[in-house]
Write a protein that holds these residues in place. Sequence first.
Motif, PDB file in Angstrom:
ATOM      1  N   GLY A  10       0.835  -1.423   0.018  1.00  0.00           N
ATOM      2  CA  GLY A  10       0.066   0.172  -0.026  1.00  0.00           C
ATOM      3  C   GLY A  10       0.625   1.233   0.035  1.00  0.00           C
ATOM      4  O   GLY A  10       0.460   2.253   0.390  1.00  0.00           O
ATOM      5  N   THR A  15      -0.619   1.815  -4.389  1.00  0.00           N
ATOM      6  CA  THR A  15      -1.691   2.327  -4.619  1.00  0.00           C
ATOM      7  C   THR A  15      -2.202   3.019  -5.782  1.00  0.00           C
ATOM      8  O   THR A  15      -3.316   2.716  -6.350  1.00  0.00           O
ATOM      9  N   ASN A  48      -4.892   7.572  -0.062  1.00  0.00           N
ATOM     10  CA  ASN A  48      -3.455   7.210   0.531  1.00  0.00           C
ATOM     11  C   ASN A  48      -3.167   8.670   0.945  1.00  0.00           C
ATOM     12  O   ASN A  48      -2.172   9.320   0.195  1.00  0.00           O
ATOM     13  N   ILE A  57      -9.204   6.974  -4.440  1.00  0.00           N
ATOM     14  CA  ILE A  57      -9.146   5.545  -4.675  1.00  0.00           C
ATOM     15  C   ILE A  57     -10.418   5.025  -4.829  1.00  0.00           C
ATOM     16  O   ILE A  57     -11.414   5.320  -4.022  1.00  0.00           O
TER      17      ILE A  57
END
Length: 330
Positions: A10, A15, A48, A57
């Motif tokens: 991540g 991401t 993020n 996202i």
Amino acid sequence: MGNKVTVLGGGAMGTACAILLSENPEQEVALWTRNPEHAAIMAQSRQNERLLPGVKIPASVAITADVAAAIEGADILVAAVPTAFLREALTDWAPLLTADRPMVSVIKGIENETFLRPSEIISEILGHRGVVALGGPSHAEEISRRLPASVVAASGDLSLAKRVQDIFTTDRFRVYTNLDIIGVEMAAALKNIVAIAAGICDGLGFGDNAKAGLITRGLVEMTRFGTAMGAEASTFSGLAGIGDLVTTCVSPYGRNREVGERLGKGETLEQIQADMKSVAEGVWTTRSVYELSDQRDVDMPIANEVYQVLFEGKSPTDATESLMLRPPKR
Ligand code: 13P
């Protein structure tokens, strides 16, 4: 029925890959991140925030810290963790990866001590599954905002590289294929060392001539080292070579360039690493390449000076002088 693609990691690149992959409505996308708190915050805020602030996202990306859930049913996996953590992460994932599902590596480094490339670490720990390396100029900050980018998917198995090309391609993300996985991974790792040197040029206020010279000679050095390791020379004049080298040496987001710039301005490596948000792979890669070039007797003057500055306390000014006053070249 489309694919399920699981991105493991991540960080900014993981991401960005999840966001990119989710553009295809036929594709189910999962994003695994190690820290449960981080996963919960990302899942809730759909951002993020630390590494890609302001980038949404999509709701269709399933964000989780539960690796078994993330991997369940995945047709293809994308490894996006730093090289130094890859071995341990793969060892954790291995019992869950029973089927021979292919893995795409977006990792750009060479392991310390073993000198293995990410795809080799993956093959060693998971057995001989298909691995594809994705290389080229691909800053997460830009991909996640749908700015156009072009990359190369490399694998000894061309049909697998083509499958990855299909999975990743969008109207803003163009994917080429290449059989030279050694070259693509070598170029991806080596350019980070040159980017640290380019950052040092910036930190010392050396200007465009110095940086262009460094990029040019850096590419020569990357090609020399890569071909000594079995890569094709032509890969270094492609997206994974000169392409990624340019972006990493000039980018305001570049972590490796930033390390160099701050070294050039007088900070120590410890000070820099203490407040960097994410890993600059080039620091570790410099150690691997320094040791390996010594063992294999490959002349790597820029990498050698970057090593001296990073680990031996040499001043960036002295390193510059050592490079400029080397015995003349034809
Ligand atoms: P940095 O890790 O230096 O930011 O480089 C990212 C990259 O590889 C872009 O293609």
